[in-house]
Design an enzyme around this catalytic site. Structure first.
Site, PDB file in Angstrom:
ATOM      1  N   HIS A 155      47.609 -56.010  30.976  1.00 54.10           N
ATOM      2  CA  HIS A 155      47.822 -54.541  30.973  1.00 54.10           C
ATOM      3  C   HIS A 155      46.857 -53.836  30.009  1.00 54.10           C
ATOM      4  CE1 HIS A 155      51.710 -55.493  32.924  1.00 54.10           C
ATOM      5  NE2 HIS A 155      51.762 -56.449  32.023  1.00 54.10           N
ATOM      6  N   SER A 276      20.794 -40.241  25.705  1.00 54.22           N
ATOM      7  CA  SER A 276      21.233 -38.958  26.238  1.00 54.22           C
ATOM      8  C   SER A 276      20.167 -37.929  25.938  1.00 54.22           C
ATOM      9  CB  SER A 276      22.548 -38.565  25.566  1.00 54.22           C
ATOM     10  OG  SER A 276      22.718 -37.162  25.617  1.00 54.22           O
ATOM     11  N   LYS A 282      23.560 -41.207  21.191  1.00 56.91           N
ATOM     12  CA  LYS A 282      24.094 -41.979  22.316  1.00 56.91           C
ATOM     13  C   LYS A 282      23.226 -43.164  22.726  1.00 56.91           C
ATOM     14  CE  LYS A 282      27.258 -41.126  24.695  1.00 56.91           C
ATOM     15  NZ  LYS A 282      27.674 -40.048  25.563  1.00 56.91           N
ATOM     16  N   GLU A 289      27.430 -49.398  34.381  1.00 52.76           N
ATOM     17  CA  GLU A 289      28.064 -48.317  35.159  1.00 52.76           C
ATOM     18  C   GLU A 289      27.482 -48.233  36.573  1.00 52.76           C
ATOM     19  OE1 GLU A 289      27.606 -44.808  32.753  1.00 52.76           O
ATOM     20  OE2 GLU A 289      28.909 -45.613  31.185  1.00 52.76           O
TER      21      GLU A 289
END
Ligand code: ARG
Length: 460
Positions: A155, A276, A282, A289
């Site tokens: 979980h 970024s 970043k 992704e």
């Protein structure tokens, strides 16, 4: 120029041509198309259907076409309907009369069935190699990390301690099954449809065994109607590719989580991260992704293919031309994802200390504390309750079970003794799990040995 112009009195409408053509995408298997034609023509000569002189002229012509396409001398021009027409027209231009005999005893229906199989087969071999590369990378991480403790999750909540080797080992199993699926598909599809003609075989005395052997198939297919309309192997391949993507996507998701500021379990190498345009701090896990994101288009290809095939009466129908673009895209996508993912994994840093600290902090040893009490004669249900109280106590004080004093332990249950600390150390928790498949070091070593043997085995 059309292969079938004879029966027609009007020129084809340009829009119809554009809608119907497949050269813009089936050019991708020009190599396989020529390979198939070469085998066909050798067989035609061997069986006396064409002369040896014609065979030699055709083979020469085909070789020339192949090398001219390879080195960019021969360009695909869009007046041709498909790769088959393109090659045949070029052949006739180069070798004249003999070229007109190439298509004897053959239809584009068995030709395209063959080309697609040859192409899929080559790609399956390549995919298998890429999955194997990934398995090797996983294997190396496993070997280095049989004592790198980390929390195991259920979980997405910390559950019990495992090791990095064990966690990575789960993916090893998944990708091992993926290779198994590729192999199964290969075995099942490896029969040659050439010689099936349009649907009902031919009246020429073709030697189908010979072409099958020349093209490295196990033998000829056994029903000509099925041969020209079977795309099962593509559906199976797209299904296996979808499972590979599902695995890569789950793994990507974990890496994205592990790479967050909150977890900091891993650091993705600069070369596999992006920045970024506005936020200077970043460093984003774009590769993971993208792999996760591209999974959808591979699933999409599988659905398209299943849907395209579901209403097609025997035998060949033009709907089947739709098998190509999605399949090509899915194969290229998966190959790209596998290569990039493996590269990212090989260069990623695992922060062992952070993982271990995290395992300590999340009460991952609570089950072992309960088992300790059971070992001292307490019924498991009572032990579960007592450890629940310990956990509450620790949450309140913001400490780990390992940080409680013996007096604190005894105040909750007098059964606790000094040996509790050893019983719930991460090392003990992991080490006691010795059955095969569990994270204990001895069990892991056996699995790693088996994996090593497996990796030395035959590729496709
Ligand atoms: N381009 C076609 C395909 O991809 C080749 C087969 C054409 N056959 C035919 N009967 N029109 O399926």
């Amino acid at each position: 120029m059309k292969l079938w112009g004879g029966r027609f009195t009007k020129e084809e409408n340009q829009l119809v041509h554009n809608f119907n053509e497949s050269l813009s995408f089936d050019r991708k298997f020009y190599r396989q198309d020529i390979q198939g034609s070469m085998a066909h023509v050798k067989m035609l000569a061997k069986t006396g259907i064409i002369s040896n002189d014609d065979r030699d002229a055709i083979l020469n012509g085909l070789e020339g076409i192949l090398s001219d396409i390879d080195n960019g001398k021969l360009e695909f021009t869009n007046e041709h309907e498909d790769i088959h027409s393109f090659v045949e027209a070029n052949l006739i231009e180069r070798v004249g009369e003999a070229g007109k005999r190439l298509h004897t005893g053959r239809s584009r229906n068995d030709q395209v069935a063959l080309d697609m199989k040859l192409y899929a087969r080559d790609e399956i071999r390549e995919l298998d190699g890429l999955v194997k590369e990934l398995l090797l990378a996983l294997h190396n991480i496993m070997k280095d990390n049989i004592d790198t403790f980390m929390p195991g999750f259920t979980h997405l909540q910390k559950a019990q301690p495992v090791t990095l080797a064990h966690h990575i080992g789960a993916y090893f199993e998944m990708f091992k099954r993926d290779r198994g699926r590729l192999k199964d598909i290969y075995e099942r599809m490896n029969y040659c449809p050439l010689g099936s003609g349009a649907l009902a075989g031919t009246t020429y005395p073709l030697d189908r065994e010979m072409t099958a052997e020349l093209l490295d198939f196990y033998g000829p297919t056994l029903n000509s109607m099925d041969s020209v309309s079977d795309r099962d192997y593509l559906i199976e391949l797209l299904s296996a590719l979808s499972v590979i993507m599902m695995h890569l996507s789950r793994f990507s998701e974990e890496i994205i989580i592990w790479n967050t500021n909150e977890y900091r379990f891993v650091e993705i190498d600069d070369a596999y991260s992006t920045g970024s345009s506005i936020m200077p701090q970043k460093k984003n896990p774009d590769i993971a992704e993208l792999v996760r994101g591209k999974t959808g288009r591979v699933y999409g290809a599988l659905m398209s293919m299943l849907t395209a095939m579901k209403g097609i009466p025997l035998a060949y129908n033009k709907d089947m031309q739709e098998d190509k673009e999605f399949t090509f895209d899915a194969i290229d996508t998966v190959k790209g994802c596998l290569a990039l993912f493996t590269g990212m994994l090989k260069t990623m840093t695992f922060r062992r200390y952070v993982m271990e600290e995290s395992a300590k902090k999340g009460f991952t040893n609570a089950t072992d504390a309960a088992d300790y009490l059971v070992g001292k004669g307490v019924p498991f249900r009572d032990a579960h309750g007592i450890v629940g109280q310990l956990v509450l106590f620790c949450i309140d004080k913001n400490i780990a079970l390992d940080d409680m004093t013996i007096e604190e332990y005894k105040s909750i249950s007098p059964v606790f003794d000094e040996d509790i600390y050893d019983a719930i150390s991460l090392k003990t928790c992991v080490e006691k799990r010795v059955t095969i498949g569990a994270p204990g070091m001895e069990a892991m070593k056996k699995v790693i040995e088996l994996n090593e043997k497996y990796l030395c085995g035959q590729a496709l």
